[in-house]
Design a protein around this motif. Structure first.
Motif, PDB file in Angstrom:
ATOM      1  N   LEU A 408      -1.204  64.878  -8.146  1.00  0.00           N
ATOM      2  CA  LEU A 408      -1.051  63.431  -8.319  1.00  0.00           C
ATOM      3  C   LEU A 408      -1.927  62.894  -9.449  1.00  0.00           C
ATOM      4  O   LEU A 408      -2.154  61.688  -9.551  1.00  0.00           O
ATOM      5  N   LEU A 409      -2.407  63.784 -10.309  1.00  0.00           N
ATOM      6  CA  LEU A 409      -3.200  63.371 -11.470  1.00  0.00           C
ATOM      7  C   LEU A 409      -2.281  63.075 -12.650  1.00  0.00           C
ATOM      8  O   LEU A 409      -1.179  63.627 -12.747  1.00  0.00           O
ATOM      9  N   PRO A 410      -2.720  62.207 -13.578  1.00  0.00           N
ATOM     10  CA  PRO A 410      -1.910  61.915 -14.764  1.00  0.00           C
ATOM     11  C   PRO A 410      -1.597  63.182 -15.552  1.00  0.00           C
ATOM     12  O   PRO A 410      -2.441  64.075 -15.677  1.00  0.00           O
ATOM     13  N   GLY A 411      -0.373  63.238 -16.097  1.00  0.00           N
ATOM     14  CA  GLY A 411       0.054  64.403 -16.861  1.00  0.00           C
ATOM     15  C   GLY A 411      -0.147  64.235 -18.353  1.00  0.00           C
ATOM     16  O   GLY A 411      -0.984  63.446 -18.808  1.00  0.00           O
ATOM     17  N   ASN A 412       0.654  64.958 -19.141  1.00  0.00           N
ATOM     18  CA  ASN A 412       0.441  65.028 -20.590  1.00  0.00           C
ATOM     19  C   ASN A 412       0.555  63.685 -21.307  1.00  0.00           C
ATOM     20  O   ASN A 412      -0.241  63.389 -22.201  1.00  0.00           O
ATOM     21  N   VAL A 413       1.551  62.882 -20.942  1.00  0.00           N
ATOM     22  CA  VAL A 413       1.746  61.613 -21.658  1.00  0.00           C
ATOM     23  C   VAL A 413       0.531  60.695 -21.513  1.00  0.00           C
ATOM     24  O   VAL A 413      -0.011  60.206 -22.512  1.00  0.00           O
ATOM     25  N   PRO A 414       0.044  60.433 -20.285  1.00  0.00           N
ATOM     26  CA  PRO A 414      -1.169  59.604 -20.166  1.00  0.00           C
ATOM     27  C   PRO A 414      -2.399  60.249 -20.808  1.00  0.00           C
ATOM     28  O   PRO A 414      -3.249  59.540 -21.357  1.00  0.00           O
ATOM     29  N   ILE A 415      -2.507  61.588 -20.734  1.00  0.00           N
ATOM     30  CA  ILE A 415      -3.655  62.266 -21.363  1.00  0.00           C
ATOM     31  C   ILE A 415      -3.641  62.014 -22.867  1.00  0.00           C
ATOM     32  O   ILE A 415      -4.657  61.632 -23.467  1.00  0.00           O
ATOM     33  N   ASN A 416      -2.489  62.228 -23.489  1.00  0.00           N
ATOM     34  CA  ASN A 416      -2.380  62.015 -24.935  1.00  0.00           C
ATOM     35  C   ASN A 416      -2.643  60.560 -25.307  1.00  0.00           C
ATOM     36  O   ASN A 416      -3.290  60.264 -26.319  1.00  0.00           O
ATOM     37  N   HIS A 417      -2.135  59.655 -24.479  1.00  0.00           N
ATOM     38  CA  HIS A 417      -2.351  58.223 -24.718  1.00  0.00           C
ATOM     39  C   HIS A 417      -3.840  57.902 -24.675  1.00  0.00           C
ATOM     40  O   HIS A 417      -4.356  57.139 -25.511  1.00  0.00           O
TER      41      HIS A 417
END
Length: 595
Positions: A408-417
């Protein structure tokens, strides 16, 4: 023992030898205290110390109700003495009401003497106590409601008739049995049950409390599902002197959610639509004409010096003018005379999630449809509840798409953002890339279920150690995680993560495997090979915002640092030196390791 226990029970009742304990019930979304459940203990170091022995024995002796009244009196007095915040939850057996020991008005008299409002008291009724054979009745609930108490049903789900009781008794609060909470992070069926119960509670405007939260993973899952209140050993055990301060972990999680919504979420301004309005001094006859000319307008904001102070709704004005002499009496009065102040006035910078919470917290009979949106207090436009709900639903679907379903942790899109946001702001930050050593052979040997449990363990440890207002935790996928640190103590936290992982991962191995230090299984080449126990490799980079143009550059540096950490073997941290361009090989003398 029977004689000794009977004598001891006499002494307890005569001398009031009951010690009240209190277990905090937290608002899981904010970390603040919602209330306390009062629990009772007999004299320490005696056979009647624990409630599991004390209450059944009192029942067998025909003195249960005397004991219960004593416990209630002691709990209320101690609650007042400690000046504990929030609500006080008192366990009451329904059969007490028909007992000759029950003195009507006794509880109210105690509360009045101690200066406690009955609205702060919640009566917990349950049919699950083995010593209460008479069951719950409508009279039990109405008796307390009429006196101004709130009523809760305890142990929902522990018996077959829980849902029937809920539908018949309509309590203010329902406490969800710990059976549904235990292991909910690993049990899809339990999650579906809890989702259904949450939906029922929302429709019935009933507060839901999760009991028996014993592990962080269970708490994280309940937060994800939307359970607002909870209690359990993970939060705090029952105590003579309970905590009164907000819970640090819950506060940390709430701060992280707010920060995420502020940076990645939308504000209420996205709902804003221009609309006509009226000045507070404008006569109501003009307001009626505006409604007549604008058939699609159902509410008009009322402004004073550019600031909204209320709202006039079409149906309210129509009803007023339809009464005998209504138009004649009111048509020349100013708009402010009948403007309703029961309306949300929200700054344009407030996040949609915050506005949603405001609506949720609103009293049911005050619930309205309009949101008046302002900028620094001056009127911008109007939004509507249906648009808010629609957008919140869309964002939830979007966030679910971008989140890893296992942790349930943020994935690639939020990480990159997040990385791009920090680069643009020229912040000083550290990106730690976490990867498990020997995970594939472990997964092949033990199976995917145990492999998933290890991944969940890593996510849980990262949340526990690295969750602060300024850090960001993400799950790239598989056994790869990222933590973006803003703090200078990132190195100490990484070491703590390694220590926690090395200690807790042992639960997945048999004793012999731990003694040998690993497992024998097939390698990628099909050879029977020995693999060490699972360990974590952490590659750390401190990106230079002046030369890193995007998250792609940072990802390359982090991957290189992780590769270097994995080459060292075991639980290792490797910090990549500053780079102005991507290089495959870094001279050894330039490499820096966290120590």
């Amino acid at each position: 023992m029977e004689l000794d226990s009977a004598t001891l029970l006499d002494q307890i009742l005569e001398e009031g030898l009951i010690t009240p304990l209190f277990q905090p019930i937290y608002d899981l979304t904010t970390g603040h205290i919602y209330g306390y459940e009062a629990l009772s203990r007999g004299p320490e170091n005696t056979e009647l110390f624990t409630p599991d022995v004390l209450f059944p024995f009192a029942q067998a002796q025909g003195r249960l109700h005397e004991l219960e009244l004593l416990c209630r009196e002691r709990a209320i007095s101690r609650f007042a003495e400690l000046q504990l915040p929030g609500l006080l939850f008192l366990n009451v057996s329904a059969s007490l009401l028909s007992s000759p020991d029950h003195q009507k008005g006794m509880t109210l008299a105690i509360l009045k003497e101690l200066g406690i409002s009955q609205s702060n008291i919640v009566i917990e009724l349950s049919e699950q106590h083995p010593y209460d054979q008479n069951g719950l009745t409508h009279q039990s609930v109405e008796h307390y409601r009429q006196m101004g108490f709130q009523v809760a049903i305890d142990d929902l789900g522990a018996g077959y008739s829980g849902l029937r009781l809920w539908s018949e008794l309509r309590p203010n609060i329902v406490k969800l049995d710990k059976h549904f909470i235990e292991g909910i992070d690993r049990d899809q069926v339990k999650r579906e049950f809890v989702r259904s119960i949450i939906n029922i509670a929302q429709r019935l405007r009933c507060s839901l409390i999760a009991e028996g939260i014993e592990h962080q993973q269970e708490l994280d899952q309940l937060l994800e599902l939307g359970v607002r209140y909870g209690q359990g050993f993970f939060l705090q055990r029952p105590n003579v002197l309970p905590f009164t301060e907000p819970h640090e972990y819950l506060i940390s999680q709430a701060s992280q959610r707010r920060r995420f919504h502020n940076q990645h979420g939308e504000t209420v301004q996205t709902l804003c639509r221009p609309s006509i309005f009226v000045e507070s001094t404008r006569p109501l006859t003009d307001v009626a004409q505006l409604f007549k000319k604008n058939k699609d307008v159902f509410a008009l904001p009322v402004l004073e010096n550019g600031k909204p102070i209320g709202i006039i709704r079409r149906h309210a004005l129509h009803e007023l003018f339809s009464t005998p002499y209504g138009r004649a009496l009111y048509e020349n009065k100013p708009a402010i005379a009948i403007a309703s102040t029961e309306v949300f006035i929200v700054e344009s910078t407030v996040s949609l999630s915050s506005v949603s919470t405001m609506f949720t917290d609103q009293e049911a009979d005050l619930l309205n449809n309009e949101i008046l949106i302002v900028k620094e207090g001056l009127y911008l436009g109007i939004g509507h509840l249906k648009d808010l709900l629609k957008r919140i639903t869309e964002l939830k679907i979007q966030n679910a798409t971008y989140s890893n379903p296992l942790t349930l942790l943020p994935g690639n899109v939020p990480i990159n953002h997040e990385i791009n946001h920090r680069l643009l702001a020229e912040q000083d930050f550290y990106v730690a890339y976490f990867d498990l050593n020997n995970f594939k052979p472990f997964n092949d040997y033990f199976g995917y279920a145990k492999g998933d449990a290890v991944i969940q363990l890593v996510g849980s440890i990262l949340r526990s150690v690295a969750s602060t207002d300024d850090n960001f935790i993400g799950h790239v996928g598989g056994d790869d995680f990222v933590v973006i640190f803003s703090e200078e103590d990132w190195c100490q936290k990484c070491h703590l993560i390694l220590e926690r992982f090395a200690s807790e991962v042992t639960q997945f191995y048999e004793e012999q495997e731990l003694l040998e230090g690993g497992i024998w299984t097939k390698s990628r080449d099909g050879e029977h090979t020995f693999f060490d126990l699972l360990s974590l490799a952490i590659g750390v980079v401190n990106p230079n915002p002046k030369v890193c143009d995007s998250h792609h550059f940072v990802a390359e540096l982090a991957a290189q640092a992780k590769k270097s950490a994995k080459q060292r073997g075991g639980n290792q941290i490797y910090q990549q030196p500053y780079q102005y361009h991507y290089e495959e090989d870094i001279p050894v003398e330039q490499a820096r390791c966290c120590s």
